[in-house]
Design a protein around this motif. Structure first.
Motif, PDB file in Angstrom:
ATOM      1  N   LEU A 290      -1.437   4.285   9.664  1.00 49.69           N
ATOM      2  CA  LEU A 290      -2.078   3.039   9.263  1.00 49.69           C
ATOM      3  C   LEU A 290      -1.083   1.896   9.179  1.00 49.69           C
ATOM      4  O   LEU A 290      -1.400   0.750   9.496  1.00 49.69           O
ATOM      5  CB  LEU A 290      -2.776   3.208   7.908  1.00 49.69           C
ATOM      6  CG  LEU A 290      -4.076   4.011   7.898  1.00 49.69           C
ATOM      7  CD1 LEU A 290      -4.614   4.103   6.478  1.00 49.69           C
ATOM      8  CD2 LEU A 290      -5.110   3.378   8.817  1.00 49.69           C
ATOM      9  N   LEU A 291       0.137   2.201   8.741  1.00 53.43           N
ATOM     10  CA  LEU A 291       1.138   1.147   8.603  1.00 53.43           C
ATOM     11  C   LEU A 291       1.532   0.552   9.949  1.00 53.43           C
ATOM     12  O   LEU A 291       1.752  -0.661  10.062  1.00 53.43           O
ATOM     13  CB  LEU A 291       2.378   1.697   7.895  1.00 53.43           C
ATOM     14  CG  LEU A 291       2.218   2.022   6.409  1.00 53.43           C
ATOM     15  CD1 LEU A 291       3.442   2.764   5.896  1.00 53.43           C
ATOM     16  CD2 LEU A 291       1.980   0.749   5.606  1.00 53.43           C
TER      17      LEU A 291
ATOM     18  N   ALA B  38      -0.387   4.464   2.011  1.00 55.94           N
ATOM     19  CA  ALA B  38      -0.747   4.417   3.433  1.00 55.94           C
ATOM     20  C   ALA B  38       0.194   5.270   4.267  1.00 55.94           C
ATOM     21  O   ALA B  38       1.419   5.211   4.111  1.00 55.94           O
ATOM     22  CB  ALA B  38      -0.719   2.975   3.933  1.00 55.94           C
TER      23      ALA B  38
ATOM     24  N   ASP C  62       0.862  -1.185   0.000  1.00 52.18           N
ATOM     25  CA  ASP C  62       0.000   0.000   0.000  1.00 52.18           C
ATOM     26  C   ASP C  62       0.894   1.230   0.000  1.00 52.18           C
ATOM     27  O   ASP C  62       1.296   1.730   1.044  1.00 52.18           O
ATOM     28  CB  ASP C  62      -0.909  -0.010   1.232  1.00 52.18           C
ATOM     29  CG  ASP C  62      -1.962   1.094   1.189  1.00 52.18           C
ATOM     30  OD1 ASP C  62      -1.841   2.001   0.334  1.00 52.18           O
ATOM     31  OD2 ASP C  62      -2.908   1.046   2.003  1.00 52.18           O
TER      32      ASP C  62
ATOM     33  N   ALA D 244      -7.403  -2.199   7.010  1.00 54.39           N
ATOM     34  CA  ALA D 244      -6.896  -0.829   6.969  1.00 54.39           C
ATOM     35  C   ALA D 244      -6.583  -0.325   8.371  1.00 54.39           C
ATOM     36  O   ALA D 244      -5.675   0.458   8.580  1.00 54.39           O
ATOM     37  CB  ALA D 244      -7.913   0.077   6.291  1.00 54.39           C
TER      38      ALA D 244
ATOM     39  N   ARG E 286      -0.865  -2.143  11.278  1.00 53.10           N
ATOM     40  CA  ARG E 286      -0.779  -3.313  10.396  1.00 53.10           C
ATOM     41  C   ARG E 286       0.497  -4.096  10.694  1.00 53.10           C
ATOM     42  O   ARG E 286       0.485  -5.326  10.761  1.00 53.10           O
ATOM     43  CB  ARG E 286      -0.773  -2.861   8.934  1.00 53.10           C
ATOM     44  CG  ARG E 286      -2.042  -2.187   8.480  1.00 53.10           C
ATOM     45  CD  ARG E 286      -1.927  -1.763   7.022  1.00 53.10           C
ATOM     46  NE  ARG E 286      -2.993  -0.851   6.654  1.00 53.10           N
ATOM     47  CZ  ARG E 286      -3.128  -0.326   5.440  1.00 53.10           C
ATOM     48  NH1 ARG E 286      -2.276  -0.646   4.480  1.00 53.10           N
ATOM     49  NH2 ARG E 286      -4.130   0.507   5.183  1.00 53.10           N
TER      50      ARG E 286
END
Length: 228
Positions: free
Chosen positions: A71-72, A67, A64, A153, A75
Motif C-alpha cells: 500500500l505504501l 500499512a 499510517d 488507501a 501512495r
C-alpha cells in the motif's frame, strides 16, 4: 547578492529564508538560460528528487504505521510523480519566477508540467543545501500536508487500475484514442476517450495527453466499480 522583488516574495511563500541567495537563483534557472556564469537547476533537480523521496517515504510511514509495503508504494508514487510536483509548484507560484530562455518562454515554459516539476525538485534541493535536512523536511511536509492526509488507501495509477479491472474480467486492455486537440501550441488541451470491450466509454480533457488518459481511466473505473 541582492534578490529581485519577485524572488523575495517567492521566498516568503516558501517559508524559508535563504542564507545563500545564489542557491535560490540557481534553483529557478532553466537550462535554456544557463551559461558559464549562470548555472542551471539540473544538478539541483537530481538531488531534490532524492530528498523528496526520503522525506515522503518517512512521512507516509508515519501517517499510517500499519500499512504494508504494497500500500505504501503506490501512495509514494502518487506523491512524488511529476504531475503532483507540478501541481504543488503551481500552488506556490513557482512558474512566475522561473528564469527561462526566450524560446522556452515563448513556448509557454512557465506552464509546462515537466518543467515545473523539475524546478520544484531543484527548489527542494536548494533548501536542503541551504538549511539542512530538517529545513527540507519542514518545507515538503507543509507543501504536501493535505495530499499526505488524503492519499487514498490504493493510489495506483488509474490506467493501471482500469487495466487490471478489465483483465480480471477477461477483457482486453482498455483502448485510448485522442479525439481532439485544441488551444495554442504552448498550452494545448487534449481530449481522450477510453473504451472497454463491453463498449463502456468515458472521455476527459487535460493539458497533457497522459493526464487526459488518466482522468478518463479514473472516471470509467469509478463508474464500472459503482455498477458492479
Amino acid at each position: 547578492m541582492k534578490l529581485a522583488a519577485d524572488l523575495r516574495a517567492f521566498e516568503a511563500r516558501l517559508g524559508h529564508k535563504f542564507q545563500n541567495d545564489e542557491l535560490l537563483v540557481q534553483s529557478v534557472t532553466h537550462a535554456s538560460l544557463s551559461s558559464a556564469t549562470r548555472p542551471d537547476n539540473q544538478r539541483l533537480e537530481f538531488l531534490g528528487d532524492r530528498v523528496l523521496g526520503l522525506v515522503m517515504a518517512e512521512a507516509l510511514i508515519a501517517a499510517d504505521r500499519s500499512a504494508a509495503e504494497g500500500l505504501l508504494a503506490p501512495r509514494f508514487n502518487a506523491m512524488v510523480r511529476k504531475e503532483t510536483c507540478a501541481d504543488v509548484a503551481r500552488e506556490i507560484g513557482l512558474g512566475d519566477v522561473l528564469k527561462l530562455g526566450r524560446s522556452e518562454m515563448m513556448s509557454g515554459g512557465r506552464r509546462k508540467e515537466a518543467l515545473l516539476g523539475d524546478a520544484l525538485e531543484a527548489v527542494i534541493a536548494a533548501v536542503y543545501l541551504d538549511g539542512g535536512f530538517d529545513a527540507a523536511r519542514t518545507l515538503i511536509t507543509r507543501l504536501w500536508a493535505s495530499r499526505i492526509a488524503t492519499v487514498k488507501a490504493d493510489a495506483r495509477d488509474p490506467k493501471t487500475a482500469l487495466q487490471e479491472w478489465a483483465q480480471a474480467r477477461g477483457m482486453t486492455p482498455p483502448r485510448y484514442t485522442e479525439q481532439a486537440r485544441s488551444g495554442p501550441d504552448h498550452q494545448p488541451i487534449f481530449t481522450v476517450a477510453v473504451q472497454l470491450d463491453n463498449d463502456e466509454i468515458e472521455t476527459a480533457a487535460a493539458g497533457t495527453k497522459r493526464a487526459a488518459e488518466q482522468a478518463a481511466a479514473r472516471a470509467l473505473l469509478a463508474r464500472m466499480e459503482h455498477l458492479t
